[in-house]
Design a protein around this motif. Structure first.
Motif, PDB file in Angstrom:
ATOM      1  N   THR A 137      49.610 109.422  47.664  1.00 15.14           N
ATOM      2  CA  THR A 137      48.187 109.521  47.371  1.00 15.14           C
ATOM      3  C   THR A 137      47.776 110.973  47.329  1.00 15.14           C
ATOM      4  O   THR A 137      48.353 111.821  48.010  1.00 15.14           O
ATOM      5  CB  THR A 137      47.349 108.763  48.421  1.00 15.14           C
ATOM      6  N   PHE A 138      46.774 111.278  46.535  1.00 14.12           N
ATOM      7  CA  PHE A 138      46.176 112.610  46.549  1.00 14.12           C
ATOM      8  C   PHE A 138      45.243 112.721  47.746  1.00 14.12           C
ATOM      9  O   PHE A 138      44.552 111.765  48.111  1.00 14.12           O
ATOM     10  CB  PHE A 138      45.398 112.864  45.256  1.00 14.12           C
ATOM     11  N   MET A 139      45.204 113.895  48.334  1.00 15.97           N
ATOM     12  CA  MET A 139      44.326 114.124  49.476  1.00 15.97           C
ATOM     13  C   MET A 139      42.862 114.132  49.065  1.00 15.97           C
ATOM     14  O   MET A 139      41.998 113.748  49.855  1.00 15.97           O
ATOM     15  CB  MET A 139      44.671 115.461  50.137  1.00 15.97           C
ATOM     16  N   ARG A 140      42.592 114.589  47.868  1.00 19.13           N
ATOM     17  CA  ARG A 140      41.229 114.785  47.388  1.00 19.13           C
ATOM     18  C   ARG A 140      40.408 115.546  48.447  1.00 19.13           C
ATOM     19  O   ARG A 140      40.911 116.480  49.066  1.00 19.13           O
ATOM     20  CB  ARG A 140      40.603 113.453  46.970  1.00 19.13           C
ATOM     21  N   SER A 141      39.180 115.180  48.688  1.00 19.03           N
ATOM     22  CA  SER A 141      38.350 115.979  49.597  1.00 19.03           C
ATOM     23  C   SER A 141      38.688 115.815  51.071  1.00 19.03           C
ATOM     24  O   SER A 141      38.126 116.520  51.915  1.00 19.03           O
ATOM     25  CB  SER A 141      36.862 115.650  49.376  1.00 19.03           C
ATOM     26  N   THR A 142      39.597 114.903  51.409  1.00 18.49           N
ATOM     27  CA  THR A 142      40.041 114.852  52.806  1.00 18.49           C
ATOM     28  C   THR A 142      40.790 116.125  53.189  1.00 18.49           C
ATOM     29  O   THR A 142      40.977 116.411  54.376  1.00 18.49           O
ATOM     30  CB  THR A 142      40.934 113.637  53.079  1.00 18.49           C
ATOM     31  N   ALA A 143      41.212 116.904  52.195  1.00 15.57           N
ATOM     32  CA  ALA A 143      41.921 118.153  52.473  1.00 15.57           C
ATOM     33  C   ALA A 143      41.002 119.251  52.994  1.00 15.57           C
ATOM     34  O   ALA A 143      41.483 120.251  53.546  1.00 15.57           O
ATOM     35  CB  ALA A 143      42.625 118.649  51.207  1.00 15.57           C
ATOM     36  N   LYS A 144      39.703 119.124  52.847  1.00 15.81           N
ATOM     37  CA  LYS A 144      38.794 120.246  53.087  1.00 15.81           C
ATOM     38  C   LYS A 144      38.866 120.846  54.496  1.00 15.81           C
ATOM     39  O   LYS A 144      38.900 122.079  54.632  1.00 15.81           O
ATOM     40  CB  LYS A 144      37.362 119.839  52.738  1.00 15.81           C
ATOM     41  N   PRO A 145      38.889 120.050  55.564  1.00 12.88           N
ATOM     42  CA  PRO A 145      39.002 120.695  56.885  1.00 12.88           C
ATOM     43  C   PRO A 145      40.293 121.492  57.044  1.00 12.88           C
ATOM     44  O   PRO A 145      40.303 122.535  57.705  1.00 12.88           O
ATOM     45  CB  PRO A 145      38.961 119.505  57.854  1.00 12.88           C
ATOM     46  N   ILE A 146      41.382 121.016  56.428  1.00 12.92           N
ATOM     47  CA  ILE A 146      42.647 121.741  56.496  1.00 12.92           C
ATOM     48  C   ILE A 146      42.573 122.998  55.636  1.00 12.92           C
ATOM     49  O   ILE A 146      43.079 124.061  56.014  1.00 12.92           O
ATOM     50  CB  ILE A 146      43.815 120.850  56.028  1.00 12.92           C
ATOM     51  N   ARG A 156      37.745 124.917  66.429  1.00 15.59           N
ATOM     52  CA  ARG A 156      36.480 125.486  65.965  1.00 15.59           C
ATOM     53  C   ARG A 156      35.933 124.705  64.773  1.00 15.59           C
ATOM     54  O   ARG A 156      34.727 124.433  64.686  1.00 15.59           O
ATOM     55  CB  ARG A 156      36.703 126.952  65.588  1.00 15.59           C
ATOM     56  N   ILE A 157      36.810 124.347  63.843  1.00 15.42           N
ATOM     57  CA  ILE A 157      36.394 123.581  62.672  1.00 15.42           C
ATOM     58  C   ILE A 157      35.932 122.183  63.079  1.00 15.42           C
ATOM     59  O   ILE A 157      34.878 121.705  62.633  1.00 15.42           O
ATOM     60  CB  ILE A 157      37.544 123.507  61.655  1.00 15.42           C
ATOM     61  N   SER A 158      36.699 121.516  63.932  1.00 12.41           N
ATOM     62  CA  SER A 158      36.313 120.183  64.404  1.00 12.41           C
ATOM     63  C   SER A 158      34.960 120.210  65.091  1.00 12.41           C
ATOM     64  O   SER A 158      34.112 119.344  64.867  1.00 12.41           O
ATOM     65  CB  SER A 158      37.375 119.635  65.363  1.00 12.41           C
ATOM     66  N   ALA A 159      34.758 121.212  65.952  1.00 14.07           N
ATOM     67  CA  ALA A 159      33.492 121.319  66.681  1.00 14.07           C
ATOM     68  C   ALA A 159      32.317 121.503  65.732  1.00 14.07           C
ATOM     69  O   ALA A 159      31.238 120.926  65.935  1.00 14.07           O
ATOM     70  CB  ALA A 159      33.557 122.476  67.671  1.00 14.07           C
ATOM     71  N   ALA A 160      32.509 122.293  64.676  1.00  7.95           N
ATOM     72  CA  ALA A 160      31.432 122.503  63.711  1.00  7.95           C
ATOM     73  C   ALA A 160      31.105 121.223  62.960  1.00  7.95           C
ATOM     74  O   ALA A 160      29.928 120.896  62.734  1.00  7.95           O
ATOM     75  CB  ALA A 160      31.832 123.607  62.729  1.00  7.95           C
ATOM     76  N   MET A 161      32.129 120.479  62.564  1.00 10.20           N
ATOM     77  CA  MET A 161      31.902 119.221  61.862  1.00 10.20           C
ATOM     78  C   MET A 161      31.172 118.222  62.749  1.00 10.20           C
ATOM     79  O   MET A 161      30.252 117.518  62.307  1.00 10.20           O
ATOM     80  CB  MET A 161      33.235 118.638  61.397  1.00 10.20           C
ATOM     81  N   ILE A 162      31.583 118.140  64.005  1.00  8.30           N
ATOM     82  CA  ILE A 162      30.988 117.179  64.932  1.00  8.30           C
ATOM     83  C   ILE A 162      29.565 117.587  65.307  1.00  8.30           C
ATOM     84  O   ILE A 162      28.686 116.734  65.476  1.00  8.30           O
ATOM     85  CB  ILE A 162      31.888 117.048  66.175  1.00  8.30           C
ATOM     86  N   SER A 163      29.321 118.891  65.402  1.00  7.13           N
ATOM     87  CA  SER A 163      27.975 119.371  65.741  1.00  7.13           C
ATOM     88  C   SER A 163      26.991 119.199  64.588  1.00  7.13           C
ATOM     89  O   SER A 163      25.788 119.092  64.811  1.00  7.13           O
ATOM     90  CB  SER A 163      28.025 120.847  66.140  1.00  7.13           C
ATOM     91  N   HIS A 164      27.504 119.166  63.363  1.00  7.67           N
ATOM     92  CA  HIS A 164      26.631 119.084  62.179  1.00  7.67           C
ATOM     93  C   HIS A 164      27.152 118.013  61.218  1.00  7.67           C
ATOM     94  O   HIS A 164      27.513 118.305  60.078  1.00  7.67           O
ATOM     95  CB  HIS A 164      26.566 120.451  61.496  1.00  7.67           C
TER      96      HIS A 164
END
Length: 403
Positions: free
Chosen positions: A53-62, A292-300
């Motif tokens: 499968t293609f990652m499509r936008s699920t790749a963005k945090p990575i 840091r990325i996870s925290a930003a996503m969860i905070s917003h």
């Protein structure tokens, strides 16, 4: 690249969710799902976990990892809201656009440098309001605008060409490829590639590997300790899980390690010790960036997608790193449990995701509060234009648990 093909029959998979109208099943949404731990164990599946499968936008945090590691956030003084937008498939609301405009101002990236064309907001409400006010399409309304701004800002810092930043051979895209390959425990040449809707390369891999990527990303972003070396099968095979707790809490700065990664790029991570279980300072920097990325996503969470979107609803739980992708791909990692679930719908739809997610969590006996949260905000009921209840979305999947 490993040569692989998918056929209509292989992509179709097995029934996951059905929709009813009255007493009849009106249609069935088929596909695949896989549950994978951070150390690479496939613990459950529906259909074929090895389907590509293609990652499509699920790749963005990575894809945000190189920008965070490379100093984009700290050099330009970006806030957590900007990190969330780097990971976002945003809906074009005024709140989204305000953060994107601030990102342009702070980084010096110009809106016209974004490779895609002008468009209207993805949100129907935001689109209607814009048109009522006489607004026009612009590039910032593209759902991937935040990701592209972050990438262009990294190119500026590295001195890389800006005009060709979307080309597969560009240093930026090569670093992104190595980043994804490293976490998926694949060689770069084993990753499939095509062109995404926003003009960037999009990567493909066996579906269970995408779950592995999110399991590791979620584990690195949790407070739960993950081994630094040696004892797990994943460490022996290639990538070592790292506890985010070893990084400092204040923004993920781990001093010289972050500088080392920024200077060498993630290209040097295998040489720095992934296969041997060494290279802990480099791993600590990657773990800190993931945290840091996870925290930003969860905070917003609503900046990542929107208030009625499944990923944003799940991010609000606090234990989840979730992201949707185009053409039926949805993936989420449970931080404390250090596992992830990927779902691929063969018809490319999105409306069946919530019921598939809830069914998988129920069969794993996980996330009771998360299930309640999803069902309280995204109803399985189907109502017609008169407001009448005419049917439901119902799971019909059964996980196969691997011994």
């Amino acid at each position: 690249m490993i040569q692989t093909t998918t056929t209509a029959a292989s992509v179709l998979g097995v029934p996951l969710v059905q929709t009813t109208r009255g007493e009849w099943v009106e249609n069935v949404h088929s596909g695949h799902a896989a549950v994978v731990t951070w150390d690479g164990e496939l613990i459950a599946q529906v259909g074929d976990a090895s389907i590509w499968t293609f990652m499509r936008s699920t790749a963005k945090p990575i894809q945000a990892l190189p920008s965070v590691l490379g100093g984009v956030v700290d050099t330009y003084g970006l806030k957590d809201e900007a990190i969330a937008l780097m990971c976002a498939s945003h809906q074009g609301t005024p709140a989204h656009i305000a953060v994107l405009e601030q990102m342009l101002e702070q980084t010096g990236v110009r809106e016209e440098q974004l490779v895609f064309g002008p468009m209207l907001p993805a949100s129907q409400e935001a689109r209607d309001e814009l048109l009522r006010q006489g607004g026009k399409p612009r590039k910032l309304y593209h759902v991937c605008a935040g990701k592209h701004i972050g990438m262009l800002a990294l190119c500026k810092l590295r001195g890389w060409p800006l005009e060709t930043y979307t080309q597969p051979e560009h240093p930026l895209q090569q670093e992104l490829l190595r980043t994804v390959a490293m976490i998926a425990e694949l060689a770069p040449e084993e990753i499939g590639s095509a062109i995404d809707g926003c003009g960037l390369p999009v990567f493909a891999m066996p579906m269970w590997r995408l779950a592995l990527v999110y399991a590791r990303f979620a584990a690195w972003g949790s407070e739960a300790a993950a081994p630094l070396s040696g004892e797990s099968g994943a460490a022996a095979a290639g990538v070592v899980g790292v506890s985010a707790g070893i990084a400092t809490a204040g923004g993920g700065d781990v001093g010289g390690a972050e500088v080392k990664v920024a200077e060498a790029g993630l290209a040097g991570t295998r040489e720095a010790g992934f296969e041997s279980g060494a290279g802990a300072p480099v791993l600590e920097a990657i773990a800190a960036a993931a945290k840091r990325i996870s925290a930003a996503m969860i905070s917003h969470p609503t900046l990542v997608e929107g208030p009625d979107r499944l990923a944003s609803v799940m991010l609000g739980d606090g234990n989840v790193v979730a992201k949707s992708g185009a053409q039926g791909v949805f993936v989420f990692g449970l931080r404390q449990e250090r596992l992830a679930v990927v779902i691929k719908l063969a018809d490319g739809g999105e409306s069946p995701w919530p019921e598939a997610v809830c069914a998988i969590l129920e069969q794993l006996n996980l996330g009771k509060a998360l299930i309640t949260r999803i069902r309280s905000q995204i109803s399985p009921e189907i109502r017609n234009d008169a407001g009448q209840l005419v049917g439901h979305r119902e799971s019909c999947l059964t996980l196969t648990l691997n011994a």
